[in-house]
Design a protein around this motif. Structure first.
Motif, PDB file in Angstrom:
ATOM      1  N   ARG A 103      -9.814  -8.656   2.768  1.00  0.00           N
ATOM      2  CA  ARG A 103      -9.303  -9.869   3.413  1.00  0.00           C
ATOM      3  C   ARG A 103      -8.233 -10.525   2.557  1.00  0.00           C
ATOM      4  O   ARG A 103      -7.246 -11.067   3.081  1.00  0.00           O
ATOM      5  N   ALA A 104      -8.406 -10.522   1.241  1.00  0.00           N
ATOM      6  CA  ALA A 104      -7.394 -11.112   0.358  1.00  0.00           C
ATOM      7  C   ALA A 104      -6.054 -10.412   0.533  1.00  0.00           C
ATOM      8  O   ALA A 104      -4.993 -11.056   0.549  1.00  0.00           O
ATOM      9  N   LEU A 105      -6.083  -9.097   0.688  1.00  0.00           N
ATOM     10  CA  LEU A 105      -4.850  -8.344   0.896  1.00  0.00           C
ATOM     11  C   LEU A 105      -4.257  -8.633   2.278  1.00  0.00           C
ATOM     12  O   LEU A 105      -3.059  -8.860   2.424  1.00  0.00           O
ATOM     13  N   VAL A 106      -5.099  -8.618   3.309  1.00  0.00           N
ATOM     14  CA  VAL A 106      -4.615  -8.843   4.677  1.00  0.00           C
ATOM     15  C   VAL A 106      -4.050 -10.249   4.817  1.00  0.00           C
ATOM     16  O   VAL A 106      -3.010 -10.459   5.457  1.00  0.00           O
ATOM     17  N   SER A 107      -4.703 -11.231   4.211  1.00  0.00           N
ATOM     18  CA  SER A 107      -4.253 -12.623   4.330  1.00  0.00           C
ATOM     19  C   SER A 107      -2.854 -12.820   3.765  1.00  0.00           C
ATOM     20  O   SER A 107      -2.105 -13.689   4.230  1.00  0.00           O
ATOM     21  N   LYS A 108      -2.482 -12.021   2.773  1.00  0.00           N
ATOM     22  CA  LYS A 108      -1.153 -12.147   2.190  1.00  0.00           C
ATOM     23  C   LYS A 108      -0.060 -11.783   3.194  1.00  0.00           C
ATOM     24  O   LYS A 108       1.097 -12.197   3.041  1.00  0.00           O
ATOM     25  N   ALA A 109      -0.413 -10.987   4.218  1.00  0.00           N
ATOM     26  CA  ALA A 109       0.569 -10.625   5.236  1.00  0.00           C
ATOM     27  C   ALA A 109       0.664 -11.673   6.341  1.00  0.00           C
ATOM     28  O   ALA A 109       1.688 -11.777   7.008  1.00  0.00           O
ATOM     29  N   LEU A 223       4.829  -7.435  10.368  1.00  0.00           N
ATOM     30  CA  LEU A 223       3.499  -7.436   9.767  1.00  0.00           C
ATOM     31  C   LEU A 223       3.058  -6.031   9.370  1.00  0.00           C
ATOM     32  O   LEU A 223       2.405  -5.851   8.342  1.00  0.00           O
ATOM     33  N   MET A 224       3.402  -5.047  10.174  1.00  0.00           N
ATOM     34  CA  MET A 224       3.010  -3.671   9.851  1.00  0.00           C
ATOM     35  C   MET A 224       3.527  -3.267   8.473  1.00  0.00           C
ATOM     36  O   MET A 224       2.780  -2.715   7.650  1.00  0.00           O
ATOM     37  N   SER A 225       4.783  -3.558   8.213  1.00  0.00           N
ATOM     38  CA  SER A 225       5.354  -3.218   6.908  1.00  0.00           C
ATOM     39  C   SER A 225       4.695  -4.010   5.793  1.00  0.00           C
ATOM     40  O   SER A 225       4.459  -3.495   4.697  1.00  0.00           O
ATOM     41  N   GLU A 226       4.393  -5.281   6.070  1.00  0.00           N
ATOM     42  CA  GLU A 226       3.721  -6.115   5.072  1.00  0.00           C
ATOM     43  C   GLU A 226       2.375  -5.509   4.688  1.00  0.00           C
ATOM     44  O   GLU A 226       2.006  -5.466   3.513  1.00  0.00           O
ATOM     45  N   LEU A 227       1.624  -5.048   5.687  1.00  0.00           N
ATOM     46  CA  LEU A 227       0.312  -4.464   5.403  1.00  0.00           C
ATOM     47  C   LEU A 227       0.436  -3.154   4.641  1.00  0.00           C
ATOM     48  O   LEU A 227      -0.385  -2.854   3.766  1.00  0.00           O
ATOM     49  N   VAL A 228       1.444  -2.369   4.961  1.00  0.00           N
ATOM     50  CA  VAL A 228       1.656  -1.100   4.252  1.00  0.00           C
ATOM     51  C   VAL A 228       1.990  -1.345   2.791  1.00  0.00           C
ATOM     52  O   VAL A 228       1.536  -0.611   1.900  1.00  0.00           O
ATOM     53  N   VAL A 363      -8.407 -14.820  10.585  1.00  0.00           N
ATOM     54  CA  VAL A 363      -7.160 -14.919   9.832  1.00  0.00           C
ATOM     55  C   VAL A 363      -5.968 -15.102  10.764  1.00  0.00           C
ATOM     56  O   VAL A 363      -4.930 -15.641  10.357  1.00  0.00           O
ATOM     57  N   ALA A 364      -6.100 -14.674  12.025  1.00  0.00           N
ATOM     58  CA  ALA A 364      -4.996 -14.775  12.983  1.00  0.00           C
ATOM     59  C   ALA A 364      -5.097 -16.007  13.876  1.00  0.00           C
ATOM     60  O   ALA A 364      -4.347 -16.120  14.848  1.00  0.00           O
ATOM     61  N   ALA A 365      -5.991 -16.949  13.547  1.00  0.00           N
ATOM     62  CA  ALA A 365      -6.158 -18.146  14.375  1.00  0.00           C
ATOM     63  C   ALA A 365      -4.851 -18.901  14.602  1.00  0.00           C
ATOM     64  O   ALA A 365      -4.578 -19.339  15.728  1.00  0.00           O
TER      65      ALA A 365
END
Length: 413
Positions: A103-109, A223-228, A363-365
């Motif tokens: 979640r810490a990684l995903v939240s950064k995106a 967002l896809m690139s951010e997650l990658v 996280v997407a609220a």
């Protein structure tokens, strides 16, 4: 990668919910049932599988209780995503420490910048779609707001956010109709509905695999690139974590915003005075959306499993038992809200639980709120007439959504 479809006889199932999950009256309007249950049994109700929780404070406590987590109890299989390495959970269905790290990684995106940059293109798309609805109404007399506005708007905004190419959008919208029941217990689905749900998961995973490979080769501003590329303290998402995260964004992102927009619009159209208040107070739009999401929650049901013995609202819960939280009931709890069955767009104060609370807060609220606000603002520029004040729902228990919303859309006079 498709899962096996199993059909379960309802006669063989323990009572896991304190209401009939197949009752069409409940699906049409669950709130009278919640009120009767609360009056008869209080905020926590014992079931054969564990407990069902209706009270605001009690649900809030469950969401913050580390002894209650995802575990691998009833319904766990219903949440798994097919991957090349077998069925795997997404981050929202994990417990710490895996949940904490991912979640810490995903939240950064999901930065405020990433969300806010959606507003202008979302407004442009919404205005175009609603103008088209007005033209269609002039020609045919009626339109379906769900299929002609909420679905394409939600898909279009997710396309901008994630970077889904146009060639995939039609499939994504089609899958969303079946993925909308993605969190429902399997026993509540017909064999055909279950097969369609699994087909949607496979479809989203296949699209996610293609897009991940494309972004690894050529990153873009999405967002896809951010997650990658996202990294924290030397950590990155591995291939399976990345795949399940992207697939989960698709599964939730194409269905949940559509549900929220439809329910919010229906609430306003059923309450003309509040609709006028919304139009007259554009500066209060964000707060109005919060009240609409409290009044009729898109997410109605979530669950946790007791990881060890604990209690909920004074009721003992043993390790392995299930805790079902009725978020729609909690958001209408008279102990938390004055006159909770009244829609009041000026209401402020206690935060609703429609997006959860604690470590699993959605996280997407902010994106769901933004899309709903944009859709309502676009509709507010027109005169909208409901063709059916009690439109059918999708029959889901977890994410309640309108199957259709017939209306007439005309320029304001």
């Amino acid at each position: 990668m498709t899962e096996t479809v199993h059909s379960v006889s309802t006669e063989d199932l323990p009572e896991v919910l304190p209401y009939d999950p197949f009752d069409p009256e409940f699906h049409s309007d669950p709130y009278p049932t919640y009120a009767r249950l609360r009056a008869a049994s209080g905020p926590v109700i014992r079931t054969a599988a564990g407990v069902a929780v209706l009270g605001y404070q009690e649900v809030n406590s469950v969401l913050r209780n580390p002894k209650l987590g995802r575990g691998e109890g009833a319904g766990y299989q219903d949440t798994l995503i097919p991957t090349p390495e077998g069925l795997r959970p997404a981050v929202m269905f994990m417990d710490p420490p895996d949940h904490t790290r991912i979640r810490a990684l995903v939240s950064k995106a999901f930065t405020p910048r990433a969300v806010e940059r959606l507003r202008a293109p979302a407004e442009e798309l919404a205005a175009k779609l609603v103008a088209g609805l007005a033209a269609e109404t002039a020609a045919t007399g009626s339109v379906d707001l769900s299929s002609r506005l909420f679905r394409p708007l939600g898909a279009g905004v997710l396309n901008i956010l994630v970077g889904v190419p146009e060639r995939y959008l039609a499939d994504c919208i089609e899958y969303a109709n079946d993925a909308g029941r993605g969190l429902d217990p399997a026993y509540t689905l017909t064999p055909d509905a279950l097969r369609n749900r699994l087909k949607a998961r496979d479809g989203y995973v296949a699209i996610a695999q293609e897009l991940i490979a494309e972004r690894r080769a050529q990153p873009a501003d999405d967002l896809m690139s951010e997650l990658v590329l996202v990294e924290q303290d030397g950590e990155r998402l591995n291939e399976i974590e990345l795949l399940t995260t992207v697939a989960n964004i698709f599964l939730a992102g194409f269905s949940a915003p559509q549900a929220a927009m439809g329910l919010a619009a229906l609430c306003l159209l059923r309450n003309p005075a509040q609709w006028e208040w919304y139009r007259d107070h554009p500066e209060e739009a964000a707060g109005s959306v919060e009240e609409l999401m409290r009044f009729d929650s898109a997410v109605q049901l979530i669950n946790r499993t007791a990881l060890e013995d604990t209690e909920v609202g004074g009721v003992p819960v043993k390790e392995g038992q299930e805790v079902f939280m009725l978020l729609g009931a909690a958001n209408r709890d008279p102990q938390a809200y004055e006159d909770p069955d009244r829609l009041d767009l000026s209401r402020r104060g206690v935060r609703h639980l429609g997006f959860g609370h604690g470590i699993h807060f959605c996280v997407a609220a902010p994106i769901a709120k933004l899309i709903t606000e944009v859709a309502l603002n676009a509709l507010a520029a027109y005169d909208i007439e409901l063709r059916d004040s009690t439109p059918p729902t999708n029959g889901a228990l977890a994410i309640r959504s309108l199957a259709e919303l017939p209306a007439a859309v005309r320029p304001r006079t």
